[in-house]
Design a protein around this motif. Structure first.
Motif, short mmCIF file in Angstrom:
data_model
loop_
_atom_site.label_atom_id
_atom_site.label_comp_id
_atom_site.label_asym_id
_atom_site.label_seq_id
_atom_site.Cartn_x
_atom_site.Cartn_y
_atom_site.Cartn_z
N ILE A 155 3.01 -12.89 -8.14
CA ILE A 155 2.01 -11.83 -8.21
C ILE A 155 2.45 -10.62 -7.38
O ILE A 155 3.12 -10.77 -6.36
N GLY A 156 2.08 -9.44 -7.85
CA GLY A 156 2.29 -8.22 -7.08
C GLY A 156 1.04 -7.37 -7.17
O GLY A 156 0.51 -7.15 -8.26
N MET A 157 0.53 -6.93 -6.02
CA MET A 157 -0.71 -6.13 -5.98
C MET A 157 -0.43 -4.88 -5.17
O MET A 157 -0.20 -4.97 -3.96
N VAL A 158 -0.47 -3.73 -5.82
CA VAL A 158 -0.12 -2.49 -5.15
C VAL A 158 -1.31 -1.53 -5.21
O VAL A 158 -1.84 -1.26 -6.29
N ALA A 159 -1.71 -1.03 -4.05
CA ALA A 159 -2.80 -0.05 -3.97
C ALA A 159 -2.21 1.29 -3.57
O ALA A 159 -1.35 1.35 -2.69
N VAL A 160 -2.65 2.36 -4.22
CA VAL A 160 -2.07 3.69 -4.03
C VAL A 160 -3.16 4.70 -3.63
O VAL A 160 -4.19 4.78 -4.30
N ALA A 177 -6.62 0.79 -0.71
CA ALA A 177 -5.53 1.74 -0.44
C ALA A 177 -5.80 2.57 0.82
O ALA A 177 -4.92 3.30 1.28
N GLY A 178 -7.01 2.45 1.39
CA GLY A 178 -7.36 3.31 2.52
C GLY A 178 -7.49 4.76 2.11
O GLY A 178 -7.23 5.66 2.91
N GLY A 179 -7.87 4.99 0.85
CA GLY A 179 -7.98 6.36 0.33
C GLY A 179 -9.42 6.84 0.27
O GLY A 179 -10.34 6.18 0.76
N VAL A 205 0.88 -1.17 0.00
CA VAL A 205 0.00 0.00 0.00
C VAL A 205 0.91 1.22 0.00
O VAL A 205 1.89 1.28 0.76
N VAL A 206 0.62 2.16 -0.88
CA VAL A 206 1.48 3.32 -1.07
C VAL A 206 0.68 4.60 -0.83
O VAL A 206 -0.45 4.73 -1.34
N ASN A 207 1.24 5.52 -0.08
CA ASN A 207 0.68 6.87 0.03
C ASN A 207 1.46 7.76 -0.93
O ASN A 207 2.68 7.97 -0.76
#
Lengths: 363, 363
Positions: free
Chosen positions: B109-114, B258-260, B81-83
């Motif tokens: 696998i790679g799963m990235v939430a921004v 992403a918690g956005g 997770v990226v801010n």
């Protein structure tokens, strides 16, 4: 069409009895029955007990194998490929989603692709299994080709439904939709009622918009061309190429990843080779599960409470209608149409099952 | 609208110069320019250089931060997770997809939430990065709310595009589509041409079907209600709830994971808080990559070669039109409309960049 309301526990016991008669174990029969009747309980009649006759015939014709267990042909900690060896789709599907759930609990994700299977009922059954385990579930299946790609006139993709489920309060998000604009069943309903099809549902054998349900169905059955349109309709104005794309994505993750037959080859010589995929994702790989689930539930509430269109009283979250139907029908019973009722009787008779004890003699 | 064809390498160099003037490094400027101009090269003008003025204003207003680097706030071997801390969406997006690709190469696998990002251009840029690395790419973003949920009259979801790419011969499958029936830009085109909107594109402030593009745009700008419809249109006949569901799935994997901010809160007080997700999947987790890619390529060929509708000559695979446009425009140049050309001049002047040396003085 006339309907009779049948007591749910009795229909369930009848189905369990029928499936055990085919040679399935008690546990296997319960699983198949659960998937089948969840469709009726959810109000998705097309995938419910009215399909029993198809399974019955498939069993007689040897199209479904009773004694096989699907075999894992390739595996990693996060994935597996399964050859279902013509097993009941419901059993192959249940086992594959449980395998994905097991992997997700260990590694964060499980992705299972299945080939050589049969029709597995409603996709939502499997994603709900994941949600019941506090995971995100994703499930897709290809089917016999019925969707015509944009600018085409030949069915090349199936109805190719996609289902996604995610836990939420008070009820999970449970999306389950064909990537065609409508399923074949809806065209059949218009045909029975002798109503013209809405434009954007189907094409004739030349690949042109067609409002005649009888013609469309006849063309499909006799493979004369045409078929059902992707979500978004027939041309670029309403973005039919998007539904065609979602159908293609479904094909990619089912038949292509499983090494199975694509929709256009999934039924050849009366022979079914259906592919599915089952993904389970532990959303804890994105942080605190409680906070994530709460944020999602808040957003779903904002959707529910947002302003309604004139004349509308409610905005639905996907899965709500189905869960409310489930609550009601487990108590009040399952509506079964006359043709299905007669088929249930015939199947019972042919297997020596005391159908009358379960569902009665008279419609 | 009048267009001028601008030499592609010169426009590229002009953009690199502009972005370096804002304070971005040479490498960062190249990345931003690549994403921006890929839209023009692909023929997706709405996401191309005509957006430069918006980025320019966002830079002036401090809406985009130049010096920040996005921070990883949560990480597992398969996820992050990226801010983005208000970084340029293109930089946050590029880095996040490269992180997903890196993880996929190690774990499958790679799963990235921004979260806390800005508009990132076309989603297809990022999934193509994955395909260029012989991986499946999946990418989604939320946007300012513009989609009205089924039975609603208030925009609650963004255009929420979903992109999926998979390597194939001779060209990759590259799907990139808003889950609204059309993007806002198409309504603007109808407004400029003073044409009535096709039914099924938009709703008025009461949540009723509306064919008046000026009214719809005015309502959107002044937040008076209504907006653009999900793929599938306004009612249950053409299955608009499916497009609404795909939009919600996009929201789930972007802002929620992403918690956005969700789309309905993504732009508040002129403040952008956009969320994205980037997944890379090594399809080798499903077996022999060469065989999988070949099977997929064969199926795409069967689609291309399937029978055409009367009056049609070609069935497209998603991404083909864009790649052909790319080939042509890198050689022949990028069409730029008069308003955008003037904006490019103004931006150059205000930054002391020798725009005339890059794009000339006269339209």
């Amino acid at each position: 069409m006339a309907y009779k309301i049948l007591n749910y526990p009795r229909v369930r016991d009848y189905c369990n009895d029928i499936f055990q008669n085919y040679g399935f174990s008690e546990e296997e029969s319960r699983t198949i029955t659960n998937v089948l009747l969840m469709a009726d309980l959810y109000g998705i009649e097309s995938h419910g007990i009215q399909r029993l006759i198809r399974y019955h015939n498939a069993m007689k014709d040897g199209e479904v194998s009773v004694d096989v267990r699907p075999a894992i042909t390739f595996e990693t900690p996060i994935s597996a490929v399964v050859n279902a060896k013509k097993a009941m789709g419901q059993l192959a599907g249940h086992d594959a989603m449980m395998l994905a759930i097991d992997k997700a609990k260990k590694t964060g994700i499980g992705m299972v692709a299945v080939s050589h299977s049969n029709h597995y009922g409603i996709a939502g059954y499997y994603t709900k299994l994941a949600a019941d385990n506090d995971l995100i579930g994703i499930c897709m299946t290809n089917t016999e080709a019925i969707m015509v790609p944009t600018f085409g006139r030949q069915a090349m993709l199936g109805t190719n439904p996609i289902s996604v489920s995610m836990p939420a309060d008070p009820t999970p998000f449970l999306f389950d939709a064909a990537t065609t604009v409508v399923p074949r069943g809806k065209v059949e309903v218009y045909n029975k009622k002798e109503q013209a099809l809405p434009t954007g549902w189907a094409l004739d054998e030349k690949g042109l918009d067609c409002n005649n349900p009888g013609l469309v169905l006849n063309n499909i059955i006799n493979k004369l061309g045409g078929g059902i349109l992707p979500l978004g309709g027939s041309n670029e104005t309403t973005s039919g190429y998007k539904g065609y794309g979602f159908g293609l994505i479904c094909e990619l993750f089912t038949s292509i990843m499983a090494g199975g037959a694509t929709s256009n080859h999934a039924v050849e010589n009366g022979h079914n080779e259906i592919s599915h995929c089952f993904w389970a994702i532990d959303y804890g790989i994105f942080g605190n599960k409680e906070a994530i689930k709460k944020n999602f539930s808040v957003f779903l509430d904002e959707l529910r409470n947002s302003k309604k269109a004139e004349g509308q009283e409610r905005i639905y979250i996907h899965g709500e209608k189905e869960l409310e139907s489930y609550e009601r029908k487990t108590k009040e019973g399952i509506p079964v149409n006359e043709k299905t009722f007669q088929e249930m009787q015939e199947i019972g008779r042919s297997l020596g099952v005391d159908y009358a004890g379960y569902i009665g003699e008279d419609f």
